[in-house]
Design a protein around this motif. Structure first.
Motif, PDB file in Angstrom:
ATOM      1  N   TYR A 142       3.448  15.538   4.662  1.00  0.00           N
ATOM      2  CA  TYR A 142       3.343  16.830   5.365  1.00  0.00           C
ATOM      3  C   TYR A 142       3.693  16.715   6.836  1.00  0.00           C
ATOM      4  CZ  TYR A 142      -1.145  15.248   7.179  1.00  0.00           C
ATOM      5  OH  TYR A 142      -2.121  14.551   7.824  1.00  0.00           O
ATOM      6  N   ALA A 143       3.525  15.503   7.420  1.00  0.00           N
ATOM      7  CA  ALA A 143       3.823  15.342   8.852  1.00  0.00           C
ATOM      8  C   ALA A 143       5.328  15.357   9.102  1.00  0.00           C
ATOM      9  CB  ALA A 143       3.215  14.031   9.355  1.00  0.00           C
ATOM     10  N   ARG A 144       6.112  15.359   8.035  1.00  0.00           N
ATOM     11  CA  ARG A 144       7.567  15.361   8.192  1.00  0.00           C
ATOM     12  C   ARG A 144       8.156  16.777   8.130  1.00  0.00           C
ATOM     13  NH1 ARG A 144       9.106  11.039   3.754  1.00  0.00           N
ATOM     14  NH2 ARG A 144      11.231  11.444   4.507  1.00  0.00           N
ATOM     15  N   VAL A 145       7.290  17.772   8.223  1.00  0.00           N
ATOM     16  CA  VAL A 145       7.749  19.164   8.283  1.00  0.00           C
ATOM     17  C   VAL A 145       7.566  19.645   9.720  1.00  0.00           C
ATOM     18  CG1 VAL A 145       7.480  21.492   7.329  1.00  0.00           C
ATOM     19  CG2 VAL A 145       6.842  19.486   5.947  1.00  0.00           C
ATOM     20  N   THR A 146       8.611  20.246  10.285  1.00  0.00           N
ATOM     21  CA  THR A 146       8.516  20.753  11.655  1.00  0.00           C
ATOM     22  C   THR A 146       8.655  22.270  11.639  1.00  0.00           C
ATOM     23  OG1 THR A 146       9.717  18.770  12.286  1.00  0.00           O
ATOM     24  CG2 THR A 146       9.429  20.429  13.996  1.00  0.00           C
ATOM     25  N   LEU A 147       7.789  22.923  12.403  1.00  0.00           N
ATOM     26  CA  LEU A 147       7.818  24.389  12.475  1.00  0.00           C
ATOM     27  C   LEU A 147       8.224  24.824  13.878  1.00  0.00           C
ATOM     28  CD1 LEU A 147       4.496  25.308  10.610  1.00  0.00           C
ATOM     29  CD2 LEU A 147       6.816  25.076   9.677  1.00  0.00           C
ATOM     30  N   ASP A 148       9.050  25.847  13.940  1.00  0.00           N
ATOM     31  CA  ASP A 148       9.401  26.449  15.222  1.00  0.00           C
ATOM     32  C   ASP A 148       9.014  27.921  15.181  1.00  0.00           C
ATOM     33  OD1 ASP A 148      10.501  27.597  17.438  1.00  0.00           O
ATOM     34  OD2 ASP A 148      12.468  26.647  17.214  1.00  0.00           O
ATOM     35  N   LYS A 149       7.922  28.226  15.869  1.00  0.00           N
ATOM     36  CA  LYS A 149       7.356  29.584  15.811  1.00  0.00           C
ATOM     37  C   LYS A 149       8.345  30.638  16.309  1.00  0.00           C
ATOM     38  CE  LYS A 149       2.306  29.463  16.525  1.00  0.00           C
ATOM     39  NZ  LYS A 149       1.759  29.531  15.260  1.00  0.00           N
ATOM     40  N   THR A 150       9.089  30.326  17.364  1.00  0.00           N
ATOM     41  CA  THR A 150       9.924  31.375  17.962  1.00  0.00           C
ATOM     42  C   THR A 150      11.053  31.805  17.024  1.00  0.00           C
ATOM     43  OG1 THR A 150      11.083  29.630  19.117  1.00  0.00           O
ATOM     44  CG2 THR A 150       9.496  30.905  20.415  1.00  0.00           C
ATOM     45  N   THR A 151      11.601  30.869  16.268  1.00  0.00           N
ATOM     46  CA  THR A 151      12.696  31.238  15.346  1.00  0.00           C
ATOM     47  C   THR A 151      12.201  31.378  13.905  1.00  0.00           C
ATOM     48  OG1 THR A 151      13.185  28.917  14.991  1.00  0.00           O
ATOM     49  CG2 THR A 151      14.442  30.040  16.726  1.00  0.00           C
ATOM     50  N   ARG A 152      10.906  31.120  13.686  1.00  0.00           N
ATOM     51  CA  ARG A 152      10.328  31.040  12.334  1.00  0.00           C
ATOM     52  C   ARG A 152      11.118  30.046  11.481  1.00  0.00           C
ATOM     53  NH1 ARG A 152       9.616  37.100  11.949  1.00  0.00           N
ATOM     54  NH2 ARG A 152      11.288  37.018  10.431  1.00  0.00           N
ATOM     55  N   GLY A 153      11.481  28.937  12.149  1.00  0.00           N
ATOM     56  CA  GLY A 153      12.278  27.911  11.463  1.00  0.00           C
ATOM     57  C   GLY A 153      11.385  26.835  10.857  1.00  0.00           C
ATOM     58  N   VAL A 154      11.742  26.419   9.648  1.00  0.00           N
ATOM     59  CA  VAL A 154      11.025  25.324   8.976  1.00  0.00           C
ATOM     60  C   VAL A 154      12.045  24.218   8.716  1.00  0.00           C
ATOM     61  CG1 VAL A 154       9.654  24.650   6.961  1.00  0.00           C
ATOM     62  CG2 VAL A 154       9.544  27.009   7.798  1.00  0.00           C
ATOM     63  N   SER A 155      11.758  22.983   9.171  1.00  0.00           N
ATOM     64  CA  SER A 155      12.679  21.867   8.885  1.00  0.00           C
ATOM     65  C   SER A 155      11.966  20.749   8.170  1.00  0.00           C
ATOM     66  CB  SER A 155      13.274  21.257  10.159  1.00  0.00           C
ATOM     67  OG  SER A 155      13.260  22.126  11.225  1.00  0.00           O
ATOM     68  N   LEU A 156      12.644  20.196   7.192  1.00  0.00           N
ATOM     69  CA  LEU A 156      12.163  18.997   6.497  1.00  0.00           C
ATOM     70  C   LEU A 156      12.985  17.836   7.051  1.00  0.00           C
ATOM     71  CD1 LEU A 156      12.133  20.450   2.864  1.00  0.00           C
ATOM     72  CD2 LEU A 156      10.303  20.440   4.569  1.00  0.00           C
ATOM     73  N   ASP A 157      12.354  16.681   7.269  1.00  0.00           N
ATOM     74  CA  ASP A 157      13.082  15.682   8.049  1.00  0.00           C
ATOM     75  C   ASP A 157      14.094  14.857   7.266  1.00  0.00           C
ATOM     76  OD1 ASP A 157      11.918  13.409   7.015  1.00  0.00           O
ATOM     77  OD2 ASP A 157      10.893  12.827   8.855  1.00  0.00           O
ATOM     78  N   SER A 158      14.172  15.010   5.951  1.00  0.00           N
ATOM     79  CA  SER A 158      15.287  14.320   5.285  1.00  0.00           C
ATOM     80  C   SER A 158      15.662  14.963   3.962  1.00  0.00           C
ATOM     81  CB  SER A 158      14.976  12.835   5.085  1.00  0.00           C
ATOM     82  OG  SER A 158      13.837  12.703   4.303  1.00  0.00           O
ATOM     83  N   LEU A 159      16.865  14.676   3.552  1.00  0.00           N
ATOM     84  CA  LEU A 159      17.377  15.226   2.287  1.00  0.00           C
ATOM     85  C   LEU A 159      16.531  14.728   1.124  1.00  0.00           C
ATOM     86  CD1 LEU A 159      21.246  15.031   2.574  1.00  0.00           C
ATOM     87  CD2 LEU A 159      19.874  17.045   2.009  1.00  0.00           C
ATOM     88  N   GLY A 160      16.366  15.589   0.141  1.00  0.00           N
ATOM     89  CA  GLY A 160      15.555  15.186  -1.013  1.00  0.00           C
ATOM     90  C   GLY A 160      14.116  15.657  -0.879  1.00  0.00           C
ATOM     91  N   MET A 161      13.710  16.004   0.363  1.00  0.00           N
ATOM     92  CA  MET A 161      12.360  16.568   0.514  1.00  0.00           C
ATOM     93  C   MET A 161      12.377  18.020   0.017  1.00  0.00           C
ATOM     94  SD  MET A 161      10.903  15.157   4.136  1.00  0.00           S
ATOM     95  CE  MET A 161       9.282  15.900   3.867  1.00  0.00           C
ATOM     96  N   ALA A 162      11.225  18.515  -0.399  1.00  0.00           N
ATOM     97  CA  ALA A 162      11.146  19.893  -0.894  1.00  0.00           C
ATOM     98  C   ALA A 162       9.704  20.375  -0.791  1.00  0.00           C
ATOM     99  CB  ALA A 162      11.597  19.959  -2.357  1.00  0.00           C
ATOM    100  N   LEU A 163       9.555  21.664  -0.543  1.00  0.00           N
ATOM    101  CA  LEU A 163       8.206  22.228  -0.440  1.00  0.00           C
ATOM    102  C   LEU A 163       7.753  22.790  -1.783  1.00  0.00           C
ATOM    103  CD1 LEU A 163       8.200  24.143   2.966  1.00  0.00           C
ATOM    104  CD2 LEU A 163       7.287  21.867   2.444  1.00  0.00           C
ATOM    105  N   ASP A 164       6.447  22.794  -1.973  1.00  0.00           N
ATOM    106  CA  ASP A 164       5.821  23.311  -3.195  1.00  0.00           C
ATOM    107  C   ASP A 164       4.533  23.999  -2.765  1.00  0.00           C
ATOM    108  OD1 ASP A 164       4.388  23.697  -5.511  1.00  0.00           O
ATOM    109  OD2 ASP A 164       4.766  21.697  -6.322  1.00  0.00           O
ATOM    110  N   LEU A 165       4.509  25.321  -2.880  1.00  0.00           N
ATOM    111  CA  LEU A 165       3.291  26.041  -2.487  1.00  0.00           C
ATOM    112  C   LEU A 165       2.427  26.368  -3.702  1.00  0.00           C
ATOM    113  CD1 LEU A 165       4.767  28.392   0.287  1.00  0.00           C
ATOM    114  CD2 LEU A 165       3.494  26.254   0.588  1.00  0.00           C
ATOM    115  N   GLY A 166       2.692  25.685  -4.828  1.00  0.00           N
ATOM    116  CA  GLY A 166       1.964  25.950  -6.079  1.00  0.00           C
ATOM    117  C   GLY A 166       0.455  25.785  -5.962  1.00  0.00           C
ATOM    118  N   GLY A 167       0.004  25.001  -4.991  1.00  0.00           N
ATOM    119  CA  GLY A 167      -1.429  24.782  -4.835  1.00  0.00           C
ATOM    120  C   GLY A 167      -2.102  25.790  -3.925  1.00  0.00           C
ATOM    121  N   ILE A 168      -1.336  26.736  -3.383  1.00  0.00           N
ATOM    122  CA  ILE A 168      -1.913  27.684  -2.411  1.00  0.00           C
ATOM    123  C   ILE A 168      -1.385  29.113  -2.583  1.00  0.00           C
ATOM    124  CG2 ILE A 168      -0.164  27.201  -0.612  1.00  0.00           C
ATOM    125  CD1 ILE A 168      -2.416  27.303   1.497  1.00  0.00           C
TER     126      ILE A 168
END
Ligand code: ADP
Ligand code: MG
Length: 339
Positions: A142-168
């Motif tokens: 989770y520490a490899r996700v960066t958020l930018d509030k002003t642009t509402r940008g979400v970045s994952l720090d490397s290829l192959g990473m993926a988000l899953d909100l299935g638990g929330i």
């Protein structure tokens, strides 16, 4: 495409209204990969339920980890660079990451590569090799996700990473449904999004709703305990609904981000009671990963959530705030001593 798994509700509603008041109940099957059921009392219920179902479908479309064109899939595809998302997706990713930090990574919305590897529900489940697990583990954190509030940008720090909100996401959808009920002036009702229950208002006459917590044993549909709640979410995570068995062992869909394997702490289920269904959903998953001892210690430090832990030995352990409030309804289960 992932096979649709139909879940019966994890929790049962008991002891409905004694006096007559018209109830409308309806179900939506499919979105959020589950069954959503809403019961409302009073006028205008039909229209309010339709509004809730439209919102649940919209959340599913934008937050699904499975669908190729959800906002979540765009974040994953864009790994390496920021992807701008809608304000509620941004806010939910932000909340998920905050809970990850609070739970020391027991909850981790970057779990997707591990979940994909195990592919529960596909019908072709197998136990991955150690190398495959290590490879998937190199793509989470989770520490490899960066958020930018002003642009509402979400970045994952490397290829192959993926988000899953299935638990929330089901918890979030539940809170969204509650907001719709409030906005429309609904007085009482029950929302059940695949076991994410919200007991809205009180029974007619002002008494709290009585909610039964599902017996955490595969194939059983009863409840093992009850509790009285009003304006509270009751959310269960367990090892009894989505799993496969191999050589007498059960492999289920809640993964320990520190091992890349299904959490294996001797628990059958964890139920969280909280005002926020979003928090309850994430914490039920996190506490299931933490196990009874760490989970109860964690909840004892918080004011916003209580928990019911059921061990494989059928012991029922409560967080301090629930002591005296849970009634056992199935003699096979024992309420354990005080914390
Ligand atoms: P359910 O969705 O069956 O009600 P949960 O709320 O516990 O159960 O969520 C389980 C889902 O969350 C999994 O299907 C997977 O998508 C995701 N997940 C699994 N392990 C974790 C974890 N450690 N942290 C966050 N999400 C997880
Ligand atoms: Mg959850």
């Amino acid at each position: 495409m992932k096979k649709l798994v139909l879940l019966s509700t994890c929790l049962l509603l008991l002891g409905g209204c004694l006096q007559q008041e018209e109830a409308v109940t309806d179900q939506l099957v499919g979105p959020l990969d589950t069954v959503s059921a809403v019961t409302l009392y009073g006028s205008d219920s039909r229209r309010i339920i339709d509004e809730v179902f439209a919102a649940v479908s919209d959340i599913d479309m934008r937050m699904s980890a499975i669908s190729q064109d959800s906002e979540l899939a765009r974040i994953s595809a864009g790994a390496g660079g920021p992807v701008a998302v809608s304000s509620d997706v941004f806010a939910l990713v932000e909340e998920a990451l905050a809970i990850s930090a609070e739970t020391n990574g027991a909850f981790d919305p970057t779990i997707r590569p591990v979940a994909t590897l195990w592919d529960l529900g596909s019908g072709n489940e197998r136990i991955p090799s150690d190398n495959e697990i290590a490879e998937a583990m190199s793509k989470i954190g989770y520490a490899r996700v960066t958020l930018d509030k002003t642009t509402r940008g979400v970045s994952l720090d490397s290829l192959g990473m993926a988000l899953d909100l299935g638990g929330i996401a089901k918890g979030y959808a539940c809170d969204t449904a509650v907001a719709i009920l409030k906005k429309n002036g609904a007085r009482r009702g029950i929302i059940d999004l695949g076991g994410n229950i919200y007991a809205y208002g009180t029974k007619l006459g002002g008494k709290p709703w009585v909610v039964g917590v599902r017996t955490p044993i595969p194939g059983e549909n009863g409840y093992f305990c009850t509790l009285n709640v009003s304006d509270k979410a009751v959310v269960t995570s367990g090892a009894y609904e989505r799993f496969f068995e191999k050589d007498g062992r059960r492999y289920h869909h809640i993964f320990d981000p520190s091992t890349g394997r299904p959490a294996d702490n001797g628990l059958l289920s964890v139920t969280i009671v909280a005002s926020s269904a979003t928090v309850a959903d994430a914490l039920s998953t996190a506490c299931f990963v933490m196990g009874a001892e760490r989970g109860r210690a964690f909840l004892a430090e918080r004011r916003d959530a209580e928990g019911i832990f059921v061990t494989e030995g059928m012991d029922v352990l409560l967080s301090p705030g629930l002591l005296g409030q849970v009634e056992i309804a199935d003699g096979r289960f024992r309420l354990a001593g005080e914390k």
